[in-house]
Design a protein around this motif. Structure first.
Motif, PDB file in Angstrom:
ATOM      1  N   ASN A   7      17.298  -3.742   2.534  1.00 52.09           N
ATOM      2  CA  ASN A   7      17.930  -4.244   1.322  1.00 52.09           C
ATOM      3  C   ASN A   7      17.683  -3.327   0.125  1.00 52.09           C
ATOM      4  O   ASN A   7      18.552  -3.140  -0.726  1.00 52.09           O
ATOM      5  N   ARG A   8      16.493  -2.751   0.065  1.00 49.29           N
ATOM      6  CA  ARG A   8      16.160  -1.869  -1.059  1.00 49.29           C
ATOM      7  C   ARG A   8      17.013  -0.607  -1.024  1.00 49.29           C
ATOM      8  O   ARG A   8      17.530  -0.166  -2.065  1.00 49.29           O
ATOM      9  N   VAL A   9      17.173  -0.023   0.145  1.00 50.26           N
ATOM     10  CA  VAL A   9      18.001   1.181   0.262  1.00 50.26           C
ATOM     11  C   VAL A   9      19.438   0.875  -0.146  1.00 50.26           C
ATOM     12  O   VAL A   9      20.063   1.620  -0.916  1.00 50.26           O
ATOM     13  N   VAL A  10      19.970  -0.231   0.351  1.00 50.17           N
ATOM     14  CA  VAL A  10      21.351  -0.607   0.026  1.00 50.17           C
ATOM     15  C   VAL A  10      21.501  -0.873  -1.468  1.00 50.17           C
ATOM     16  O   VAL A  10      22.464  -0.427  -2.105  1.00 50.17           O
ATOM     17  N   ALA A  11      20.533  -1.600  -2.049  1.00 51.24           N
ATOM     18  CA  ALA A  11      20.609  -1.932  -3.474  1.00 51.24           C
ATOM     19  C   ALA A  11      20.564  -0.684  -4.347  1.00 51.24           C
ATOM     20  O   ALA A  11      21.361  -0.545  -5.286  1.00 51.24           O
ATOM     21  N   TYR A  12      19.637   0.223  -4.059  1.00 52.96           N
ATOM     22  CA  TYR A  12      19.523   1.433  -4.863  1.00 52.96           C
ATOM     23  C   TYR A  12      20.782   2.293  -4.751  1.00 52.96           C
ATOM     24  O   TYR A  12      21.221   2.887  -5.738  1.00 52.96           O
ATOM     25  N   ALA A  57      16.914   7.804   1.534  1.00 50.46           N
ATOM     26  CA  ALA A  57      16.087   6.711   2.051  1.00 50.46           C
ATOM     27  C   ALA A  57      14.601   7.029   1.913  1.00 50.46           C
ATOM     28  O   ALA A  57      13.806   6.174   1.512  1.00 50.46           O
ATOM     29  N   ILE A  58      14.206   8.262   2.223  1.00 50.31           N
ATOM     30  CA  ILE A  58      12.797   8.658   2.121  1.00 50.31           C
ATOM     31  C   ILE A  58      12.336   8.592   0.674  1.00 50.31           C
ATOM     32  O   ILE A  58      11.249   8.099   0.364  1.00 50.31           O
ATOM     33  N   GLN A  59      13.180   9.072  -0.232  1.00 50.90           N
ATOM     34  CA  GLN A  59      12.828   9.065  -1.654  1.00 50.90           C
ATOM     35  C   GLN A  59      12.760   7.625  -2.185  1.00 50.90           C
ATOM     36  O   GLN A  59      11.893   7.300  -2.995  1.00 50.90           O
ATOM     37  N   THR A  60      13.646   6.772  -1.725  1.00 49.36           N
ATOM     38  CA  THR A  60      13.701   5.399  -2.220  1.00 49.36           C
ATOM     39  C   THR A  60      12.537   4.556  -1.721  1.00 49.36           C
ATOM     40  O   THR A  60      11.954   3.767  -2.465  1.00 49.36           O
ATOM     41  N   LEU A  61      12.171   4.725  -0.462  1.00 47.91           N
ATOM     42  CA  LEU A  61      11.161   3.855   0.135  1.00 47.91           C
ATOM     43  C   LEU A  61       9.736   4.337  -0.048  1.00 47.91           C
ATOM     44  O   LEU A  61       8.805   3.554  -0.081  1.00 47.91           O
ATOM     45  N   GLY A  62       9.539   5.648  -0.147  1.00 51.60           N
ATOM     46  CA  GLY A  62       8.212   6.187  -0.437  1.00 51.60           C
ATOM     47  C   GLY A  62       7.146   5.693   0.512  1.00 51.60           C
ATOM     48  O   GLY A  62       7.212   5.900   1.726  1.00 51.60           O
ATOM     49  N   MET A  64       6.410   2.878   1.718  1.00 53.97           N
ATOM     50  CA  MET A  64       6.754   1.906   2.757  1.00 53.97           C
ATOM     51  C   MET A  64       6.909   2.572   4.120  1.00 53.97           C
ATOM     52  O   MET A  64       6.692   1.954   5.158  1.00 53.97           O
ATOM     53  N   LEU A  65       7.281   3.845   4.120  1.00 59.01           N
ATOM     54  CA  LEU A  65       7.509   4.543   5.376  1.00 59.01           C
ATOM     55  C   LEU A  65       6.220   5.022   6.037  1.00 59.01           C
ATOM     56  O   LEU A  65       6.251   5.550   7.142  1.00 59.01           O
ATOM     57  N   GLN A  66       5.102   4.834   5.361  1.00 57.43           N
ATOM     58  CA  GLN A  66       3.827   5.213   5.964  1.00 57.43           C
ATOM     59  C   GLN A  66       3.385   4.201   7.011  1.00 57.43           C
ATOM     60  O   GLN A  66       2.444   4.441   7.751  1.00 57.43           O
ATOM     61  N   GLY A  67       4.105   3.085   7.059  1.00 61.34           N
ATOM     62  CA  GLY A  67       3.780   2.063   8.051  1.00 61.34           C
ATOM     63  C   GLY A  67       2.692   1.144   7.552  1.00 61.34           C
ATOM     64  O   GLY A  67       1.973   1.451   6.598  1.00 61.34           O
ATOM     65  N   PRO A  68       2.531  -0.004   8.181  1.00 61.72           N
ATOM     66  CA  PRO A  68       1.520  -0.963   7.745  1.00 61.72           C
ATOM     67  C   PRO A  68       0.109  -0.462   8.019  1.00 61.72           C
ATOM     68  O   PRO A  68      -0.115   0.274   8.964  1.00 61.72           O
ATOM     69  N   LYS A  69      -0.810  -0.879   7.151  1.00 60.95           N
ATOM     70  CA  LYS A  69      -2.207  -0.512   7.366  1.00 60.95           C
ATOM     71  C   LYS A  69      -2.778  -1.301   8.552  1.00 60.95           C
ATOM     72  O   LYS A  69      -2.294  -2.356   8.916  1.00 60.95           O
ATOM     73  N   LYS A  70      -3.829  -0.732   9.116  1.00 59.47           N
ATOM     74  CA  LYS A  70      -4.497  -1.406  10.220  1.00 59.47           C
ATOM     75  C   LYS A  70      -5.014  -2.771   9.762  1.00 59.47           C
ATOM     76  O   LYS A  70      -5.604  -2.894   8.693  1.00 59.47           O
ATOM     77  N   ARG A  71      -4.783  -3.791  10.584  1.00 62.45           N
ATOM     78  CA  ARG A  71      -5.266  -5.127  10.242  1.00 62.45           C
ATOM     79  C   ARG A  71      -6.754  -5.211  10.541  1.00 62.45           C
ATOM     80  O   ARG A  71      -7.198  -4.948  11.660  1.00 62.45           O
ATOM     81  N   ILE A  72      -7.533  -5.546   9.537  1.00 63.74           N
ATOM     82  CA  ILE A  72      -8.983  -5.566   9.646  1.00 63.74           C
ATOM     83  C   ILE A  72      -9.456  -7.005   9.626  1.00 63.74           C
ATOM     84  O   ILE A  72      -9.021  -7.807   8.798  1.00 63.74           O
ATOM     85  N   THR A  73     -10.333  -7.365  10.532  1.00 63.78           N
ATOM     86  CA  THR A  73     -10.891  -8.711  10.590  1.00 63.78           C
ATOM     87  C   THR A  73     -12.330  -8.710  10.093  1.00 63.78           C
ATOM     88  O   THR A  73     -12.980  -7.653  10.000  1.00 63.78           O
ATOM     89  N   ILE A  74     -12.837  -9.894   9.808  1.00 65.61           N
ATOM     90  CA  ILE A  74     -14.233 -10.010   9.371  1.00 65.61           C
ATOM     91  C   ILE A  74     -15.174  -9.611  10.502  1.00 65.61           C
ATOM     92  O   ILE A  74     -16.231  -9.010  10.266  1.00 65.61           O
ATOM     93  N   ASP A  75     -14.794  -9.893  11.731  1.00 63.91           N
ATOM     94  CA  ASP A  75     -15.612  -9.455  12.872  1.00 63.91           C
ATOM     95  C   ASP A  75     -15.705  -7.928  12.923  1.00 63.91           C
ATOM     96  O   ASP A  75     -16.772  -7.368  13.207  1.00 63.91           O
TER      97      ASP A  75
END
Length: 495
Positions: free
Chosen positions: A368-373, A386-391, A393-404
């Motif tokens: 939606n962000r790419v289309v809107a921009y 797309a690369i310039q617009t998303l910045g 976000m394209l690095q992917g999600p960070k590793k999910r860390i638990t308390i354990d």
């Protein structure tokens, strides 16, 4: 699958100011009426009433910046996170001179700063303005739609975008989708409750709204309620304070379909859990439909009574796994078909599908962000765009860390046993690493303070607050502690 809040729909026509090159106050106010109207249509009545309707246009907006006010910082942050791009898009569609839309917290919403144009109905043309080319005739003023409480058993509480037709099925979510469709069918339910669990943004809420739509379509005289667990808790506590819990119980238990979202928020709330347990029992004993959604499976719920966990697991438990590459491509293809006015090349779709894989909500948000921009600045969608617009976000999600994870890393770093961190021992050699572990849990996870305290030997949330403040202070004074924290953070985040 999940339909992002920024999903674009055909808008009512807008006005553009000509001649001056600046947006006059009258034109901004007229555009605001149109923007509110479009937001209500695209967001749906429930979401609009809860988050967007309280927003007001501030009178001290200037020629190229619109300023909007909300009564709380929480609402302001939510609107900024979910609707910043959409607000700018809507205003610029009416007034190209607008460069910025600022959403601010104005706790008192002083009348002197608030414009009076609160109508949701389509705005009328203003002097000096010309209509967009090839625009249809103005729509008649819409009748006001009364706001409906979240817990009201009406059809309008269900988001019109969240239907089974718009849910893209795949192996990762097919069991949950099929179970949801079965529960919505008329006749005696084959199972109840249905317990849906997954990480955030995977489609649980979408399926719950789809169940509501399908069930009421097949049973027009039936009643249904969807409510987040936070709302369940708020209404229950209010009923207790008003000494009217009978009305609360009667209203919920009288409906044919009850859906409670984000159940993890009742953890540690004993009175709310007690009422939730009795509500689940009542629906199961009556053979009525009950749907529960949570971010984890029943047996992994911390701070929830075992008898409630047992009841929740007695029905059908269905999980939704993170979307596979094939599903991410299918979701983007569906959304592209719904936004055919803006061509998106296959290589850009491949980029989004390959880089954004943790959440369907994030994937659709990126699209939606790419289309809107592209629409805002009048440029075609290309790979570089797309690369310039998303910045980031394209690095992917960070590793999910638990308390354990944190407890294992800290105990290994300081050469302790993991049990030492949750023990009652107060020796500095153990207490300080324990405080560091609590600090990291607050920094690197989304767990609440009471949840963190329970994971460290059922300690009170005030102990966690003290630990966080203490380590924050020591990091500025003790280079060894600061170095240890930095090293642990790099290790846990996989940097």
């Amino acid at each position: 699958m999940w339909a992002g809040s920024g999903c674009f729909r055909p808008r009512e026509r807008c006005v553009r100011v000509t001649g001056t090159g600046e947006a006059t106050a009258a034109a901004v106010e007229a555009a605001w009426g149109r923007v509110r109207h479009n937001l209500r249509l695209s967001a749906g009545q429930r979401l609009f009433d809860r988050w967007l309707k309280p927003m007001v246009l501030l009178s001290d907006s200037d020629a190229d910046m619109v300023r909007l006010g909300l009564p709380s910082a929480f609402m302001t942050n939510w609107v900024k996170s979910h609707y910043a791009d959409r607000l700018l898009f809507e205003f610029r569609a009416c007034l190209p001179e607008i460069r910025t839309v600022s959403v601010e917290t104005v706790s008192t919403l002083e009348p002197a700063r608030v414009l009076t144009g609160e109508s949701i109905a389509p705005a009328v043309p203003v002097p000096g303005a010309t209509l967009l080319a090839d625009s249809p005739a103005p729509a008649p003023a819409a009748e006001p739609v009364p706001a409906q409480p979240i817990g009201a058993p009406g059809r309008s509480q269900f988001d019109p975008r969240f239907t089974f037709d718009r849910f893209v099925a795949h192996d990762s979510n097919r069991v949950a989708r099929n179970a949801a469709k079965l529960l919505a069918e008329p006749g005696v339910p084959r199972f109840s409750p249905l317990y849906l669990h997954s990480g955030t943004g995977q489609g649980k809420t979408h399926l719950m709204h789809a169940i509501g739509h399908a069930f009421l379509a097949a049973n027009p005289q039936a009643t249904a309620i969807y409510m987040p667990a936070e709302r369940f808790m708020f209404e229950f506590v209010s009923a207790v304070r008003a000494r009217d819990t009978h009305s609360f119980k009667a209203r919920l238990r009288a409906v044919d379909l009850l859906m409670i979202d984000d159940l993890q928020f009742v953890a540690g709330k004993d009175a709310t859990q007690e009422e939730c347990f009795h509500t689940v029992n009542a629906f199961m004993d009556a053979g009525k439909r009950l749907v529960i959604a949570c971010d984890r499976s029943p047996h992994l719920l911390d701070g929830v009574e075992s008898r409630l966990v047992s009841r929740l697991g007695a029905g059908l438990v269905a999980d939704i796994k993170p979307p596979a590459l094939e599903l991410r491509h299918a979701i983007l293809a569906r959304r592209l078909a719904e936004n055919a006015a803006v061509p998106v090349p296959a290589d850009v779709l491949d980029l989004l599908a390959s880089r954004i894989h943790g959440s369907v909500r994030e994937l659709e948000g990126a699209f939606n962000r790419v289309v809107a921009y592209a629409q805002l600045i009048g440029q075609p969608v290309t790979m570089d765009f797309a690369i310039q617009t998303l910045g980031e976000m394209l690095q992917g999600p960070k590793k999910r860390i638990t308390i354990d994870d944190i407890q294992r890393a800290v105990s290994s770093h300081f050469e302790l046993k993991q049990l030492d961190l949750i023990s009652a021992r107060r020796a500095v050699a153990i207490a300080r690493p324990r405080q560091i572990a609590m600090y990291l849990a607050k920094r690197l996870t989304t767990r609440s303070l009471p949840e963190i305290g329970r994971k460290f030997g059922n300690r009170d949330h005030s102990t966690v607050i003290h630990a966080v403040k203490r380590i924050e202070s020591l990091r500025g004074l003790d280079g060894e502690i600061d170095g240890a924290v930095r090293q642990l953070m790099r290790q846990l985040e996989g940097a």
